[in-house]
Design a protein around this motif. Structure first.
Motif, mmCIF file in Angstrom:
data_model
loop_
_atom_site.group_PDB
_atom_site.id
_atom_site.type_symbol
_atom_site.label_atom_id
_atom_site.label_comp_id
_atom_site.label_asym_id
_atom_site.label_seq_id
_atom_site.Cartn_x
_atom_site.Cartn_y
_atom_site.Cartn_z
ATOM 1 N N VAL A 117 -8.456 5.549 -0.127
ATOM 2 C CA VAL A 117 -7.339 5.036 -0.926
ATOM 3 C C VAL A 117 -7.247 3.510 -0.835
ATOM 4 O O VAL A 117 -7.292 2.814 -1.845
ATOM 5 N N ALA A 118 -7.140 2.968 0.374
ATOM 6 C CA ALA A 118 -6.907 1.533 0.533
ATOM 7 C C ALA A 118 -8.089 0.687 0.052
ATOM 8 O O ALA A 118 -7.905 -0.255 -0.720
ATOM 9 N N GLU A 149 -7.558 11.691 9.459
ATOM 10 C CA GLU A 149 -6.848 11.520 8.186
ATOM 11 C C GLU A 149 -6.594 10.045 7.900
ATOM 12 O O GLU A 149 -6.718 9.596 6.764
ATOM 13 N N THR A 150 -6.223 9.302 8.939
ATOM 14 C CA THR A 150 -5.947 7.878 8.780
ATOM 15 C C THR A 150 -7.199 7.138 8.341
ATOM 16 O O THR A 150 -7.155 6.323 7.409
ATOM 17 N N PHE A 158 0.827 -1.209 0.000
ATOM 18 C CA PHE A 158 0.000 0.000 0.000
ATOM 19 C C PHE A 158 0.860 1.257 0.000
ATOM 20 O O PHE A 158 0.648 2.166 -0.801
ATOM 21 N N LEU A 159 1.841 1.303 0.889
ATOM 22 C CA LEU A 159 2.692 2.490 0.981
ATOM 23 C C LEU A 159 3.521 2.690 -0.288
ATOM 24 O O LEU A 159 3.729 3.820 -0.731
ATOM 25 N N VAL A 206 1.378 7.798 -0.469
ATOM 26 C CA VAL A 206 0.671 8.732 0.407
ATOM 27 C C VAL A 206 1.639 9.344 1.412
ATOM 28 O O VAL A 206 2.675 8.768 1.726
ATOM 29 N N ARG A 207 1.272 10.491 1.901
ATOM 30 C CA ARG A 207 2.086 11.145 2.917
ATOM 31 C C ARG A 207 1.633 10.672 4.293
ATOM 32 O O ARG A 207 0.575 10.070 4.434
#
Length: 181
Positions: free
Chosen positions: A81-82, A73-74, A59-60, A65-66
């Motif tokens: 996104v995920a 935000e998480t 994923f990262l 993503v920042r």
């Protein structure tokens, strides 16, 4: 050899359908191996956790993503996104607490149950998609965010939507305080 523009999406859809059918076969096999729904739920959670601790790297790397600055935000990152990246759906996010550490991911459509009509009466306490809870929990732990993740509502149990609850176990200021030590 060239590919037609629509071919990639078609392959994605086929592989998603294969995943959903394979997942259904896995749950059916676990139901044969374990008498109690709680044991099946725990096994699905453990499997999901193992997937989550590995999936976070992918994923990262793929999403670029920042770093998230808050639990809000998480939760948004997980939903927007995920879930979109891996399941092709985008759940809505709602905050369930004044402290800002409890969130719900609300799925109008859960792709893991595309081929499931309903749970058998003898499996009423089965959390069919409990793998998702383990995946989220495992991925969050790998980025040092301890969380409890569970199903709050499930369409397979007659609810209007599927709702996954995420409770972050530490306050944001606890994390900052630890880093400054």
């Amino acid at each position: 050899m060239s590919r037609s523009p629509g071919r990639k999406q078609e392959n994605h859809k086929i592989s998603r359908e294969l995943f959903v059918l394979t997942y259904g076969a896995l749950v059916a096999q676990l139901c044969k191996e374990y008498e109690k729904d709680e044991d099946v739920n725990a096994c699905l959670d453990r499997m999901g956790y193992s997937i989550g601790i590995r999936l976070i790297d992918d994923f990262l790397a793929r999403s670029a993503v920042r770093k998230c600055r808050s639990y809000s935000e998480t939760a948004d990152m997980i939903a927007q996104v995920a879930f979109k990246m891996y399941l092709g759906v985008t759940p809505s996010v709602s905050c369930n607490s004044v402290t800002g550490n409890e969130f719900s991911l609300i799925l109008d459509k859960n792709p893991l149950v595309d081929f499931v009509e309903e749970l058998p009466a003898e499996r009423a306490s089965l959390c069919y998609c409990n793998l998702l809870c383990g995946v989220i929990r495992g991925a969050l732990e790998m980025v040092h965010l301890a969380a409890e993740v569970s199903f709050l509502q499930d369409r397979l149990k007659g609810d209007d939507v599927t709702e996954i609850g995420i409770t972050f176990l530490r306050k944001p200021e606890d994390r900052r305080h630890r880093r400054n030590k």
